[in-house]
Design an enzyme around this catalytic site. Sequence first.
Site, PDB file in Angstrom:
ATOM      1  N   ASP A  44      -6.224  -6.184   5.202  1.00 58.48           N
ATOM      2  CA  ASP A  44      -5.640  -4.846   5.089  1.00 58.48           C
ATOM      3  C   ASP A  44      -5.608  -4.166   6.450  1.00 58.48           C
ATOM      4  OD1 ASP A  44      -4.825  -2.329   4.328  1.00 58.48           O
ATOM      5  OD2 ASP A  44      -6.618  -1.880   3.128  1.00 58.48           O
ATOM      6  N   SER A  61       0.851  -1.190   0.000  1.00 58.10           N
ATOM      7  CA  SER A  61       0.000   0.000   0.000  1.00 58.10           C
ATOM      8  C   SER A  61       0.887   1.240   0.000  1.00 58.10           C
ATOM      9  CB  SER A  61      -0.899   0.003   1.239  1.00 58.10           C
ATOM     10  OG  SER A  61      -1.318   1.327   1.505  1.00 58.10           O
ATOM     11  N   HIS A 121      -8.552   1.132  -3.461  1.00 59.34           N
ATOM     12  CA  HIS A 121      -9.380   0.943  -2.268  1.00 59.34           C
ATOM     13  C   HIS A 121     -10.137   2.247  -2.024  1.00 59.34           C
ATOM     14  CE1 HIS A 121      -9.408  -0.098   2.340  1.00 59.34           C
ATOM     15  NE2 HIS A 121     -10.617   0.018   1.832  1.00 59.34           N
ATOM     16  N   MET A 150      -9.032   8.338  -0.005  1.00 59.06           N
ATOM     17  CA  MET A 150      -9.819   8.802   1.157  1.00 59.06           C
ATOM     18  C   MET A 150     -10.290  10.233   0.920  1.00 59.06           C
ATOM     19  SD  MET A 150      -7.187   7.615   4.120  1.00 59.06           S
ATOM     20  CE  MET A 150      -6.454   5.980   4.147  1.00 59.06           C
ATOM     21  N   MET A 204     -12.204   4.559  -0.151  1.00 60.54           N
ATOM     22  CA  MET A 204     -12.760   4.928   1.152  1.00 60.54           C
ATOM     23  C   MET A 204     -13.376   6.312   1.006  1.00 60.54           C
ATOM     24  SD  MET A 204      -9.648   3.452   3.457  1.00 60.54           S
ATOM     25  CE  MET A 204      -8.496   3.467   2.095  1.00 60.54           C
ATOM     26  N   HIS A 220      -1.511  -1.394  -4.075  1.00 61.35           N
ATOM     27  CA  HIS A 220      -2.758  -1.027  -3.404  1.00 61.35           C
ATOM     28  C   HIS A 220      -2.768   0.497  -3.197  1.00 61.35           C
ATOM     29  CE1 HIS A 220      -6.064  -1.997  -0.480  1.00 61.35           C
ATOM     30  NE2 HIS A 220      -5.585  -0.950   0.182  1.00 61.35           N
ATOM     31  N   MET A 278     -11.079  -5.800   6.480  1.00 55.53           N
ATOM     32  CA  MET A 278     -10.260  -4.769   7.134  1.00 55.53           C
ATOM     33  C   MET A 278      -9.840  -5.286   8.513  1.00 55.53           C
ATOM     34  SD  MET A 278      -9.829  -2.313   5.045  1.00 55.53           S
ATOM     35  CE  MET A 278      -8.917  -1.261   6.166  1.00 55.53           C
ATOM     36  N   ASP A 296      -4.838   3.692  -1.719  1.00 56.89           N
ATOM     37  CA  ASP A 296      -5.898   4.046  -0.769  1.00 56.89           C
ATOM     38  C   ASP A 296      -6.443   5.442  -1.064  1.00 56.89           C
ATOM     39  OD1 ASP A 296      -5.995   1.801   1.155  1.00 56.89           O
ATOM     40  OD2 ASP A 296      -3.876   2.307   1.425  1.00 56.89           O
TER      41      ASP A 296
HETATM   42  C1  DX5 Z   1      -5.979   1.935   5.914  1.00 54.21           C
HETATM   43  C2  DX5 Z   1      -5.623   1.528   4.526  1.00 54.21           C
HETATM   44  C3  DX5 Z   1      -4.477   0.600   4.424  1.00 54.21           C
HETATM   45  C4  DX5 Z   1      -3.178   1.155   4.962  1.00 54.21           C
HETATM   46  C5  DX5 Z   1      -2.519   0.035   5.687  1.00 54.21           C
HETATM   47  O1  DX5 Z   1      -7.182   2.576   5.909  1.00 54.21           O
HETATM   48  O2  DX5 Z   1      -6.722   0.901   3.890  1.00 54.21           O
HETATM   49  O3  DX5 Z   1      -4.307   0.093   3.114  1.00 54.21           O
HETATM   50  O4  DX5 Z   1      -2.306   1.672   4.016  1.00 54.21           O
HETATM   51  O5  DX5 Z   1      -1.409   0.509   6.333  1.00 54.21           O
HETATM   52  P1  DX5 Z   1      -0.589  -0.375   7.362  1.00 54.21           P
HETATM   53  O6  DX5 Z   1      -0.103  -1.584   6.600  1.00 54.21           O
HETATM   54  O7  DX5 Z   1       0.483   0.532   7.808  1.00 54.21           O
HETATM   55  O8  DX5 Z   1      -1.528  -0.775   8.456  1.00 54.21           O
HETATM   56 ZN    ZN Z   2      -6.335  -0.082   1.962  1.00 51.76          ZN
END
Ligand code: DX5
Ligand code: ZN
Length: 226
Positions: free
Chosen positions: A178, A11, A69, A40, A71, A36, A140, A38
């Site tokens: 994740d 990620s 992903h 947000m 969010m 991956h 998650m 993310d």
């Molecule tokens: C959190 C994300 C993850 C994040 C994980 O909301 O969806 O993908 O990057 O990070 P680590 O591996 O540091 O927990």
């Molecule tokens: Zn993620």
Amino acid sequence: MDKGNVKLAPSILSADFSHLGKQVAEAERAGADRIHVDIMDGHFVPNISMGAPIVQSLRRVTDLRLEIHMMITDPDFFLDQFVEAGSDSFLVHWEGNNNLHRTVQRIKSLRKRAGVAINPATPALVLEEIISDLDQVLVMTVNPGFGHQQFIHSTLPKIRRVGQMIEQRNLECELEVDGGIDEATAPLTVAAGANVLVAGSSIFGAGVGVCAAMHQLRRAIDGVVR
Ligand code: DX5
Ligand code: ZN
């Protein structure tokens, strides 16, 4: 269910953005299966991250699958621009989506892989009526929104339950986890049935370099009985 090699999905949330291309290339050389990304929006989760232009830049430097992903409160609205930027697959949340089946079908009509993510407090059974349509389920293992959080151990039985749903239906669906995945927690998730591991800080924030961190993670899960 695919019981072959467990796949690693770095990620980039924890990557050094001033060297993003280099870091992704390193992850690719070290055997990353996909990247991956993310997304947000500060509404769905209490944090903002990046948008389609990052995907567009990544598309120029890697042939790896770019897994998005989402969010965000309205994933449907943004699908087209992420597809145009070069995304390959989308993980959308069950939470807050009143028309999940429609969103999944929309992703499929764009000829992209579709996955559904569920938060730690969401039970596996919400997947019952949608899992047959999915290429991936994302369990998650932290509350979404931030990297560097602690793995929530009570999600392990749920990973097992989703694995059983996939097996009972004889689906090809991937079971991805994740959040908080590192050398200590990765083997637990693999033993519970996960076959794709997202890892941010344990790969990009480890301090030993991306390649070494990925090899450490791989060594930690090699030989785990599933
Ligand atoms: C959190 C994300 C993850 C994040 C994980 O909301 O969806 O993908 O990057 O990070 P680590 O591996 O540091 O927990
Ligand atoms: Zn993620």
